[in-house]
Design a protein around this motif. Sequence first.
Motif, PDB file in Angstrom:
ATOM      1  N   SER A 153       0.852  -1.039   0.073  1.00  0.00           N
ATOM      2  CA  SER A 153      -0.098   0.029   0.301  1.00  0.00           C
ATOM      3  C   SER A 153       1.012   1.244   0.105  1.00  0.00           C
ATOM      4  N   LEU A 154       1.885   1.186   0.636  1.00  0.00           N
ATOM      5  CA  LEU A 154       2.727   2.332   1.020  1.00  0.00           C
ATOM      6  C   LEU A 154       3.481   2.671  -0.495  1.00  0.00           C
ATOM      7  N   LEU A 155       4.065   1.589  -1.113  1.00  0.00           N
ATOM      8  CA  LEU A 155       4.715   1.597  -2.438  1.00  0.00           C
ATOM      9  C   LEU A 155       3.803   2.229  -3.226  1.00  0.00           C
ATOM     10  N   SER A 156       2.355   1.721  -3.380  1.00  0.00           N
ATOM     11  CA  SER A 156       1.286   2.191  -4.517  1.00  0.00           C
ATOM     12  C   SER A 156       1.334   3.636  -4.329  1.00  0.00           C
ATOM     13  N   VAL A 157       1.072   4.198  -2.858  1.00  0.00           N
ATOM     14  CA  VAL A 157       0.786   5.653  -2.850  1.00  0.00           C
ATOM     15  C   VAL A 157       2.070   6.565  -3.380  1.00  0.00           C
ATOM     16  N   LEU A 158       3.307   5.782  -2.909  1.00  0.00           N
ATOM     17  CA  LEU A 158       4.661   6.692  -3.420  1.00  0.00           C
ATOM     18  C   LEU A 158       4.666   6.684  -4.823  1.00  0.00           C
ATOM     19  N   ALA A 159       4.233   5.510  -5.690  1.00  0.00           N
ATOM     20  CA  ALA A 159       4.226   5.450  -7.182  1.00  0.00           C
ATOM     21  C   ALA A 159       2.994   6.034  -7.798  1.00  0.00           C
ATOM     22  N   ALA A 160       2.282   6.855  -6.976  1.00  0.00           N
ATOM     23  CA  ALA A 160       0.968   7.589  -7.371  1.00  0.00           C
ATOM     24  C   ALA A 160      -0.028   6.445  -7.936  1.00  0.00           C
ATOM     25  N   PHE A 161       0.075   5.200  -7.682  1.00  0.00           N
ATOM     26  CA  PHE A 161      -0.996   4.385  -8.183  1.00  0.00           C
ATOM     27  C   PHE A 161      -2.319   4.541  -7.390  1.00  0.00           C
ATOM     28  N   ARG A 162      -2.099   4.963  -6.116  1.00  0.00           N
ATOM     29  CA  ARG A 162      -3.330   5.467  -5.283  1.00  0.00           C
ATOM     30  C   ARG A 162      -2.999   6.709  -4.931  1.00  0.00           C
ATOM     31  N   ARG A 163      -4.305   7.348  -4.222  1.00  0.00           N
ATOM     32  CA  ARG A 163      -4.239   8.581  -3.611  1.00  0.00           C
ATOM     33  C   ARG A 163      -4.494   8.246  -2.322  1.00  0.00           C
ATOM     34  N   PRO A 164      -3.735   9.042  -1.392  1.00  0.00           N
ATOM     35  CA  PRO A 164      -3.887   8.999   0.245  1.00  0.00           C
ATOM     36  C   PRO A 164      -5.427   9.329   0.576  1.00  0.00           C
ATOM     37  N   THR A 165      -5.798   8.598   1.493  1.00  0.00           N
ATOM     38  CA  THR A 165      -7.216   9.046   2.220  1.00  0.00           C
ATOM     39  C   THR A 165      -6.917  10.439   2.733  1.00  0.00           C
ATOM     40  N   SER A 166      -5.662  10.441   3.569  1.00  0.00           N
ATOM     41  CA  SER A 166      -5.339  11.681   4.181  1.00  0.00           C
ATOM     42  C   SER A 166      -3.849  11.816   4.342  1.00  0.00           C
ATOM     43  N   GLY A 167      -3.406  12.637   5.036  1.00  0.00           N
ATOM     44  CA  GLY A 167      -1.919  12.852   4.828  1.00  0.00           C
ATOM     45  C   GLY A 167      -1.155  13.545   3.647  1.00  0.00           C
ATOM     46  N   GLU A 168       0.002  13.314   3.650  1.00  0.00           N
ATOM     47  CA  GLU A 168       0.807  13.913   2.458  1.00  0.00           C
ATOM     48  C   GLU A 168       1.969  13.147   2.154  1.00  0.00           C
ATOM     49  N   VAL A 169       2.279  13.051   0.747  1.00  0.00           N
ATOM     50  CA  VAL A 169       3.312  12.493   0.497  1.00  0.00           C
ATOM     51  C   VAL A 169       4.048  13.412  -0.512  1.00  0.00           C
TER      52      VAL A 169
END
Length: 293
Positions: A43-59
């Motif tokens: 899940s973390l790597l998917s967010v870092l790669a922009a495959f998923r949008r975070p529910t909240s917080g910031e990358v």
Amino acid sequence: MSIEVRDLRLRFGDVDALDGLSFSLAGGKIYGLLGRNGSGKTSLLSVLAAFRRPTSGEVLINGAEPFENAGVVSQICLIRESGDVYDNERVASVLRAGRQLRRDWDSDYAEKLLERFQLSTKKRVQSLSRGQKSALGIVVGLASRAPLTMFDESYLGMDAPSRYAFYEELLADYTAHPRTFVISTHLIEEVASLFEEVIIIDRGRLVLHEESDALRGRGVTVTGPADVVDTFVASLTVLGQQTLGRTKAATIYGELNDTQVRAAKLAGLELGPVALQDLFVHLTRAEAEGIVR
């Protein structure tokens, strides 16, 4: 490329895959991302790669949000266990797509890697074995020369000689073309020597982020007569214990000072290092039991 994660949350229905995760990674290093199954690594790597949008917080990747940001995403390559290649394509087509999509793609290096992993450009992906598909993913990841390259258990299908060939290629290419690598793995001892820093997450939360050498120094095994070991570790953080007859081995978390080392030797106790994989197992168990926070 640097990575900044601030109070990151990713929610699937009633489940928090990532739960308030925060850390910072400087660019130009090889990072190990460790965690048990279901800990949130993918899940973390998917967010870092922009495959998923975070529910909240910031990358932030090099200070910019990656989601729906073509300029940032073009510099990121994530290879997952599937290899991220299409089954109905030929190997040559996969490489052609890599050349078109990756601005730093190195075709000569891709050809060299194909030869090393004995992959034919004429074959269709669906005809490759699981190990060959994994190797093709490795080729795409390394030849992309992306400033941020991430491998998520992408070499599990490969046999031991092929995995070690991957480790050799990664280190050699990183030395020649420095960039940021994040490697998620369960084969910790095989690849641990590559890691400059380690991030351990559990149940979507950060357990620790530390330099590899410093982390290894935080684990100590204390071995000797059970009663003597119990007395010595009474005031220390004990991650795990094993007993065989009258002998006990306790794994403690935290560095021993000179006085403690002398006291252990005077008591006839044996002090030893803890392998990174063993320390990971103890730390995640301790986290779950509330011993380490």
